[in-house]
Design a protein around this motif. Structure first.
Motif, PDB file in Angstrom:
ATOM      1  N   SER A  13       0.847  -1.202   0.000  1.00 40.50           N
ATOM      2  CA  SER A  13       0.000   0.000   0.000  1.00 40.50           C
ATOM      3  C   SER A  13       0.872   1.239   0.000  1.00 40.50           C
ATOM      4  CB  SER A  13      -0.850   0.082   1.277  1.00 40.50           C
ATOM      5  OG  SER A  13      -1.865  -0.851   1.274  1.00 40.50           O
ATOM      6  N   PHE A  50      -0.419   5.697   9.869  1.00 38.97           N
ATOM      7  CA  PHE A  50      -0.220   5.354   8.458  1.00 38.97           C
ATOM      8  C   PHE A  50      -1.565   5.506   7.765  1.00 38.97           C
ATOM      9  CE2 PHE A  50      -0.783   2.194   5.069  1.00 38.97           C
ATOM     10  CZ  PHE A  50       0.101   2.736   4.157  1.00 38.97           C
ATOM     11  N   THR A 108      -3.502   5.658   3.739  1.00 42.69           N
ATOM     12  CA  THR A 108      -3.405   5.602   2.287  1.00 42.69           C
ATOM     13  C   THR A 108      -4.124   6.803   1.673  1.00 42.69           C
ATOM     14  OG1 THR A 108      -5.321   4.148   2.396  1.00 42.69           O
ATOM     15  CG2 THR A 108      -3.205   3.119   2.011  1.00 42.69           C
ATOM     16  N   ARG A 109      -4.754   7.609   2.535  1.00 39.72           N
ATOM     17  CA  ARG A 109      -5.503   8.769   2.034  1.00 39.72           C
ATOM     18  C   ARG A 109      -5.088  10.055   2.737  1.00 39.72           C
ATOM     19  NH1 ARG A 109     -10.237   7.783  -0.796  1.00 39.72           N
ATOM     20  NH2 ARG A 109     -10.004  10.014  -1.224  1.00 39.72           N
ATOM     21  N   GLN A 142     -11.447  -7.427  12.805  1.00 38.89           N
ATOM     22  CA  GLN A 142     -11.617  -6.652  11.576  1.00 38.89           C
ATOM     23  C   GLN A 142     -12.923  -6.965  10.850  1.00 38.89           C
ATOM     24  OE1 GLN A 142      -8.243  -5.491   9.218  1.00 38.89           O
ATOM     25  NE2 GLN A 142      -8.438  -4.152  10.977  1.00 38.89           N
ATOM     26  N   TYR A 191      -0.266  -3.667  11.976  1.00 41.96           N
ATOM     27  CA  TYR A 191      -0.322  -3.110  10.626  1.00 41.96           C
ATOM     28  C   TYR A 191      -0.006  -1.624  10.654  1.00 41.96           C
ATOM     29  CZ  TYR A 191      -1.758  -2.295   5.852  1.00 41.96           C
ATOM     30  OH  TYR A 191      -1.756  -1.960   4.529  1.00 41.96           O
ATOM     31  N   GLY A 243      -0.024   1.000  13.799  1.00 45.24           N
ATOM     32  CA  GLY A 243      -0.916   0.641  14.910  1.00 45.24           C
ATOM     33  C   GLY A 243      -1.768   1.816  15.353  1.00 45.24           C
ATOM     34  N   VAL A 293     -11.201   9.223   9.388  1.00 43.16           N
ATOM     35  CA  VAL A 293     -11.883  10.152   8.491  1.00 43.16           C
ATOM     36  C   VAL A 293     -13.276   9.585   8.241  1.00 43.16           C
ATOM     37  CG1 VAL A 293     -11.757  11.348   6.270  1.00 43.16           C
ATOM     38  CG2 VAL A 293      -9.647  10.681   7.436  1.00 43.16           C
ATOM     39  N   ASP A 332     -14.495   6.873   5.160  1.00 42.12           N
ATOM     40  CA  ASP A 332     -14.064   5.510   5.461  1.00 42.12           C
ATOM     41  C   ASP A 332     -15.208   4.822   6.195  1.00 42.12           C
ATOM     42  OD1 ASP A 332     -11.456   3.626   5.972  1.00 42.12           O
ATOM     43  OD2 ASP A 332     -12.883   3.513   7.623  1.00 42.12           O
ATOM     44  N   ARG A 351     -15.553   2.105   8.072  1.00 44.39           N
ATOM     45  CA  ARG A 351     -15.461   1.712   9.487  1.00 44.39           C
ATOM     46  C   ARG A 351     -15.433   2.930  10.405  1.00 44.39           C
ATOM     47  NH1 ARG A 351     -10.623  -2.420   9.428  1.00 44.39           N
ATOM     48  NH2 ARG A 351      -9.842  -0.800   8.065  1.00 44.39           N
TER      49      ARG A 351
END
Ligand code: ANZ
Length: 954
Positions: free
Chosen positions: A300, A317, A319-320, A382, A418, A421, A426, A430, A432
């Motif tokens: 990613s 971390f 991705t957006r 998850q 991951y 942590g 947002v 997102d 979740r």
């Protein structure tokens, strides 16, 4: 018993090809092949060096995923792949290759250990008995393996090298700049001479031995970690994530599983994430398997962003990063170590009731929530549909771009393992986060303009708006505005902005985790590691390998009350005090040490076995470099080298293949091998399925005794239900290869399994259909041997044109099919030829008979060997050249020629493709239709384009 004059069955059957005849032929040739070493493959050098002329041929290294020698033995599903590789190997051998094909045994593992626990039998005893049994079953199939090269992973001479490889990995680190593994000694040298800074900033010389060991542990490719693991007290062992069910219990036994911190060995496979991903491109593997590996590695691209919290920074971390203005709260994994650092003593003024979970203080809330989270697996945490849970930590961090104060939560949907942590949540974009925000009444701020008709007022939204190509809104702050940018540009802009300020940077994250390498088991390779009085790990020198498994009284790990979360593993090896506590001289005098008492996971032995096939008796090296280079080295079309063909089940898509690739790369980096990939071409065979039947109670009944009548199925008169599935002992539907060999012979079984369908497709077993292939072999036999006299019936002389055409077409088609692993169509072509020859009803010419036998040889080697010898040859059919088709007989017999008169088609002629222009012109002008069309007119010109066109101008 009374004496009669009826002849013995064999005599009655005379010279027919029967099961008894097949049994005799097969046993006889198997003995000869063994005695003569027919399948021994020469190496270019060393003990196995053979004929230089053979070695000079192109090579083919063909492998199966080796079997686990289970006590149940083989059923007909198991050898499907082995027969396929055998046919392929035989065809390649006959087509001019030096072929290496053998089969070993993957023999460490749980079943033998569990059997030992139940019966007290040493796992070695039961495993070796199973291996012997399986060897007998496999030998009967006539597989052309080089038996000198076979071994089992439990042989101390084999696992010596498994341990040796562990030490290579342990004594290496990954140099991210050089993108390769290097010896730890080079790292130490760099720390000593100051060319590399010691983490923590102190001088190497100032560190104690234990501190140095600690630093190096942070670099080693095999390292000890104190990581949270899945501890299952009921089984007494730690489990891999894949062995834990979605509701946090052990897949085997259904016991509770707890997250517990334990010192365990790990393999730093994550260091190789990029190379494991990139090198997939050059491999000849099924796309589906490559995709599974890519997903498992899970690359990613995103960014790290720091959120200030007092003097600390929480790094997330994402991705957006483009959605940073919409980050309205943060979530840390419950286990995140920063949590302890900042929990305030009391809830801040105005803390929302739903945020506290009903607890009096943040510390209480966090402790209670952590306990709850520890009892769940990552998968369960998850799960998409799950209600979002969590608690407020009592602290606020600062959104670096908007300056807003954002509450910090812990919640189990964020995993410690991951990214960092920690996440910036947002909720507008997102799913979740949206659910969590709704449950905890947190603000939801839209920063990506919806394109689906809804407005930007999130109060009216029912779910998150997720898009990767819409435009940014509400995203302007100090010195930056993302408004109006697309997602891609906004990501770049905000990443630059963060980097300039030193509060973030672009980064790549991988889903791949390091590989937990310790098992609390007996039946595995012992680690070549000892601990000194201070608990510092030391590796054993190569001279002390193999470190053999000691005898123990009890093979089972100690188990505990299933819900005793505080228990710690106690391994079987730890109970053998005399073995565990040793006096050794590791170079600085004799000292007391304690051995590592975990064992390696059963993947270890299969991570490198292809290499040992090459040089199985080498006592001084894992494999001779020259031999490895010859069989495995990089070559045209295979830039990373590797086995030419590896066949096995698709269930090994990820773990085995990924682990083996990783070990290859380490050995490659360290210069031990020339191949950076173990398996260049991979092929997944389908499964042999079978019907299974259950009675009214849902219990399986023996499939062989079920009767079919009036469209229903009955067992002892009672109706039973039919289902379609795997073949196996538990389903009571297993058919053994031995039964089929008994009834028809191994050649029939081989043909049947190969004829059932394309190799990569699953196929239902049908014992009643096996006889079809038996009849093919009987007709083949009759075409060459007189059943009355046993005489060979072939004649001298030239076959006619039609026979030659049928023969060469079959050679051409079946040869190409075998090379392409299309054995079912190869058999169809051979059957067609054999039937045509049978139908002709004349004795075969010798040249036809011989080529027919050679054609069949890869598929049905025993009958082929027998017929080959009966045809008068004294050398084995195994090493003959596969027949080559004459193209003249392969092309279609005729082509259609169009004849035009004044540009109009007046006739179509069937002509041989090689017809001359003069002949074609002659045919055209005398054709009745053409003569009529000409009506006597004078021909001015004839244009001939043989063999397809004639144009007549009048
Ligand atoms: C903010 C954000 C906004 C995110 C948005 C997604 C969508 P992949 O693609 O799988 O790498 N994340 C990061 N670390 C996490 C962890 N330890 N546990 C659970 N979730 C984690 O997913 C990366 C995204 O998953 C990250 O990007 C983060 O949420 C979340 F509109 O950050 B994102």
């Amino acid at each position: 018993m009374s004496e009669t004059n009826t002849p013995a069955p064999e005599a009655a059957e005379g010279h027919r090809y029967t099961a008894a005849m097949a049994a005799d032929i097969e046993a006889r040739w198997q003995d000869v092949w063994d005695a003569e070493g027919t399948y021994e493959a020469p190496n270019p050098t060393g003990d196995l060096a053979g004929d230089p002329a053979v070695v000079a041929r192109p090579k083919k290294f063909i492998m199966d995923m080796f079997p686990y020698p289970s006590g149940a033995g083989l059923h007909v599903g198991h050898p499907l792949g082995y027969i396929a590789t055998d046919v392929f190997a035989r065809h390649q051998r006959m087509s001019g290759h030096n072929v290496l094909h053998t089969l070993g045994f993957d023999a460490f593992g749980l079943p033998a250990e569990q059997y030992a626990v139940q019966t007290g039998t040493h796992p070695r005893v039961s495993t070796e008995a199973n291996i012997e049994n399986m060897k007998v079953q496999l030998r009967r199939l006539g597989l052309g393996h080089d038996k000198r090269r076979s071994f089992a992973t439990i042989d101390p001479e084999y696992y010596k090298w498994t341990q040796w490889i562990f030490l290579q990995i342990y004594n290496s680190w990954y140099d991210a700049d050089a993108k390769k593994a290097r010896p730890v000694s080079e790292l130490v040298a760099a720390f000593e001479n100051g060319t590399r800074e010691v983490p923590g900033g102190r001088a190497w010389a100032d560190l104690t031995a234990a501190e140095r060991a600690d630093v190096l542990n942070g670099f080693r490719l095999a390292y000890a970690s104190d990581a949270p693991v899945n501890w299952c007290p009921g089984l007494g062992t730690v489990l891999a994530n894949e062995e834990v069910t979605a509701d946090g219990r052990s897949e085997r036994g259904n016991f509770p599983v707890f997250k517990s911190r334990l010192s365990q060995w790990n393999m730093r496979i994550t260091a190789y994430a990029d190379r494991l991903l990139d090198d997939l491109d050059a491999l000849d593997w099924p796309e589906a398997i490559k995709l599974q590996q890519r997903n498992w590695i899970g690359r990613s691209e995103g960014a790290r962003v720091d959120f200030a919290l007092g003097d600390e920074a929480i790094t997330v971390f994402t991705t957006r990063p483009d959605t940073l203005f919409g980050a309205t709260y943060m979530v840390l994994a419950p286990e995140h170590p920063l949590v302890e650092k900042f929990i305030p003593a009391a809830w801040p003024e105005g803390t929302h009731d739903v945020w506290t979970g009903g607890h009096a203080t943040p510390a209480e809330a966090v402790a209670a929530y952590r306990k709850q989270a520890a009892s769940k697996s990552d998968v369960e945490r998850q799960a998409e549909a799950k209600d979002k849970t969590g608690v407020f930590t009592g602290e606020y961090a600062v959104n670096p771009v908007s300056g807003a104060k954002v509450p910090v939560f812990i919640a189990d949907y964020v995993l410690m393992g991951y990214g960092t942590g920690a996440i910036m949540a947002v909720p507008a974009h997102d799913t979740r986060d949206f659910e969590f925000a709704r449950a905890f009444e947190l603000p939801i701020r839209c920063v990506v303009e919806p394109t689906d008709g809804r407005g930007t007022d999130t109060a009216e939204w029912e779910d998150a708006f997720v898009s990767h190509d819409a435009k940014l809104v509400n995203s302007a702050g100090e010195g930056i505005s993302l408004d109006g940018l697309g997602v891609v540009e906004a990501k770049a802009a905000i990443t630059d902005w963060l980097t300039e300020r030193g509060i973030g940077e672009g980064t790549v994250n991988f889903r791949l985790r390091d590989w937990l390498f310790s098992r609390q088991r007996y039946w595995g390779e012992p680690f070549p590691i000892v601990y000194d009085q201070d608990g510092v790990a030391h590796s054993l020198p190569e001279s002390m390998l193999p470190l053999e498994l000691p005898e123990v009284e009890d093979y089972s790990p100690r188990t505990f009350e299933p819900d005793d979360a505080t228990s710690k593993p106690e391994t079987p090896l730890s109970r053998n005090e005399a073995w565990v506590n040793v006096e050794l001289d590791l170079g600085d005098g004799v000292k007391s040490y304690r051995r590592e008492t975990n064992t390696m996971p059963n993947w270890a032995g299969s991570c490198w076995y292809e290499l040992r096939y090459l040089d199985p008796n080498n006592a001084s090296a894992l494999v001779d470099p020259e031999i490895e280079q010859y069989w495995m080295g990089p070559r045209e079309g295979a830039p990373h080298g590797g086995v030419d063909l590896y066949v096995g089940g698709a269930e090994h898509a990820v773990l085995h293949l990924l682990y083996a690739r990783f070990w290859s790369k380490v050995l490659f980096d360290l210069g031990h091998v020339s191949s950076a990939e173990p398996f260049h071409k991979l092929f997944n065979q389908g499964m042999i399925q079978a019907y299974a039947y259950t009675d009214a109670r849902g219990v399986y009944v023996p499939a062989a005794e079920v009767e079919e009548r009036d469209g229903g199925y009955f067992y002892r008169g009672e109706p039973v239900k039919r289902e379609h599935g795997k073949m196996g002992k538990s389903l009571k539907n297993a058919v053994t290869p031995d039964e089929i060999c008994e009834e028809y012979g191994a050649d029939t079984l081989r043909l049947y399994e190969m004829a059932m369908g394309p190799l990569d497709v699953s196929r239902p077993w049908d014992t009643r259909a096996v006889v079809g292939q038996y009849r093919l072999l009987q007709r083949l036999w009759r075409n060459i041997v007189d059943e009355e006299t046993g005489e060979v019936t072939v004649v001298d002389g030239e076959p006619d044109e039609a026979t030659l055409r049928a023969l060469h077409k079959a050679i051409d088609g079946a040869g190409a099919d075998m090379a392409g692993l299309r054995f079912n169509t190869a058999i169809a072509k051979i059957t067609e030829l054999n039937n045509a020859l049978t139908k002709a009803g004349r004795p075969l010419e010798r040249s036809v008979a011989e080529r027919l036998v050679l054609l069949v040889a890869p598929l049905a080697p025993h009958i082929a060997e027998e017929l080959w010898h009966r045809l008068g040859h004294t050398d084995s059919v195994v090493h003959q050249d596969f027949p080559v088709a004459d193209p003249a007989y392969v092309v279609d017999e005729t082509v259609t020629c169009v004849v035009q008169v004044k540009g109009k088609v007046k006739a179509r002629l069937e002509v041989p493709p090689s017809i001359s222009e003069a002949d074609l012109e002659q045919l055209a002008v005398t054709d009745a239709g053409v003569v009529a069309a000409l009506g006597g007119a004078e021909i001015r010109k004839v244009i001939v384009r043989a063999p397809k066109l004639v144009n007549i101008v009048i």
